[in-house]
Design an enzyme around this catalytic site. Sequence first.
Site, PDB file in Angstrom:
ATOM      1  N   LYS A 196      -1.373   1.189  -6.965  1.00 26.99           N
ATOM      2  CA  LYS A 196      -1.864   2.707  -7.401  1.00 26.99           C
ATOM      3  C   LYS A 196      -1.484   3.107  -8.513  1.00 26.99           C
ATOM      4  O   LYS A 196      -2.013   3.659  -9.078  1.00 26.99           O
ATOM      5  CB  LYS A 196      -0.730   3.334  -6.301  1.00 26.99           C
ATOM      6  CG  LYS A 196      -1.301   3.214  -4.693  1.00 26.99           C
ATOM      7  CD  LYS A 196      -0.559   4.104  -3.990  1.00 26.99           C
ATOM      8  CE  LYS A 196      -1.335   4.018  -2.237  1.00 26.99           C
ATOM      9  NZ  LYS A 196      -0.911   2.660  -1.679  1.00 26.99           N
TER      10      LYS A 196
HETATM   11  C1  LIG Z   1      -1.647   2.432  -0.565  1.00 22.93           C
HETATM   12  C2  LIG Z   1      -1.424   0.839  -0.330  1.00 22.93           C
HETATM   13  C3  LIG Z   1      -2.528   0.207   0.506  1.00 22.93           C
HETATM   14  C4  LIG Z   1      -3.712   0.729   1.119  1.00 22.93           C
HETATM   15  O1  LIG Z   1      -4.558   1.329   0.211  1.00 22.93           O
HETATM   16  P1  LIG Z   1      -5.702   2.142   0.625  1.00 22.93           P
HETATM   17  O2  LIG Z   1      -6.367   2.727  -0.719  1.00 22.93           O
HETATM   18  O3  LIG Z   1      -4.810   3.552   1.339  1.00 22.93           O
HETATM   19  O4  LIG Z   1      -6.450   1.506   1.848  1.00 22.93           O
HETATM   20  C5  LIG Z   1      -2.375  -1.431   0.634  1.00 22.93           C
HETATM   21  N1  LIG Z   1      -1.264  -1.874  -0.047  1.00 22.93           N
HETATM   22  C6  LIG Z   1      -0.332  -1.357  -0.879  1.00 22.93           C
HETATM   23  C7  LIG Z   1       0.887  -2.111  -1.296  1.00 22.93           C
HETATM   24  C8  LIG Z   1      -0.410   0.052  -1.058  1.00 22.93           C
HETATM   25  O5  LIG Z   1       0.511   0.788  -1.774  1.00 22.93           O
END
Ligand SMILES: *Cc1c(COP(=O)(O)O)cnc(C)c1O
Length: 465
Positions: free
Chosen positions: A110
Amino acid sequence: MEYISTRGHIEPVSFKEAVMMGLAADGGLILPNPIPTVDPKTLEDWKKLSYPELALEIMELFVNDIPGEDLKALIVEAYRTFDTPEVTPVVDMGKFNVLELFHGPTLAFKDIALQFLGNLFSYILRGTGETMNILGATSGDTGSAAIYGVRGKDNINIFILHPHGRVSEVQALQMTTVSDKNVFNIAVEGTFDDCQSIVKAIFNQLDFKARYRLASINSINWARVLAQIVYYVFATLKLEEQTGSDICNFSVPTGNFGDIFAGYLAKRMIRPKIGRLILGTNENNILTRFILEGRYVIGDVVSTISPSMDIQIASNFERYLFYLYDQDAERVRFAMEQFEKEGIIKFSREERSTVRNDFASVSIDQASTLSAIRDIYQDCGYILDPHTAVGVAAALRLAPDLPEGPAVCLATAHPAKFPDAVRKAIGREPDRPDSLKGIELKSSRCKILPADIDEIKKYIEKHAI
Ligand SMILES: *Cc1c(COP(=O)(O)O)cnc(C)c1O
């Protein structure tokens, strides 16, 4: 390039307007129109570029109202916080490749979007002389990435609610040890659902929202999707250079459909270089059922060892629906209203086959996730985090059905963020990267409040910019 809503009831807006809007005013999600495509000659030239240089080339195709020099500065500043100049390195594991997306300040993918979005918000606000207060709820990764995205910005304050005592210790400390004075952590005496419904209720009080210029940083913001397109193209070009193969398959551990939707756009932009997109889910498998059975049906959320994917309603799904419905916004609006009332959307035979052409999918249960961590550790000496392990297990299971060419598994978090799951799988915890060493010894700051809307509003009123 203009931006439109999946529900068709806004006038087209510019990039900056789209970013500030978040959710479209008609309740839909923002999309670029049209999706740009990249010709083979340009792609060839892009192979020489560094990650930030490539990000600039790709983003310039989508950004129509920020001068190139300014956009470049925003990108360079965003990715300077990463601990490697490659930003998202590709690691060869023999049977597959890992695209490491966890080199940012909070060790999860993120950061790639939120480091950029924080700078972008601040830049747009500087242009208008305004300020904003970001309000969000987190069960883990999003909160710390959002905080690191805007820490120290003088025109933004951020308020992040997390459930007191119910996020992992590392995740809580990553948020509460940030000492910048624009950062306000609120530990709510309640569950994550309490946090989320408080945030929702406050956003619904429109006069309060307007008075404090409240903004959200959740995964529906268009700029987040945009930033994530870059690493799909980066990895595809890099592997083409290394292996000579001109098709690359991706496996993506998915919750909100944000990350894999960025992959879908990348695929449309650089067709035919991206082959299959594999959508890996944990036991919360609404999206896998959608792909395999052709029905989008809500179920109950269960808690798993990959908590950032413990989601039933995938907030970015509507974006894909828009393309599945041949850009028929009225149909999207009708289907989403139907889904809200009845919890189901059904698809025609033709649509089901389009979906299965766009994606492959498999749901990986927790026992298989742990075995994947164990097997890869034994075979390669490499430790996967439990989210990444879902994607790797999915890729290995579907390997016989994939087109020729390398499989790239997106590593969405550093394993040290999830030491308990890793210990369960391999009997030891992963080594901590520098940013987590001694984090328990740092001073931390956090306001504990009851799960009460008025108390939380009072706190925001007192500390809003
Ligand atoms: C948010 C997240 C996901 C999922 O991502 P999306 O965009 O919601 O599909 C997968 N792995 C981790 C570690 C995350 O923080």
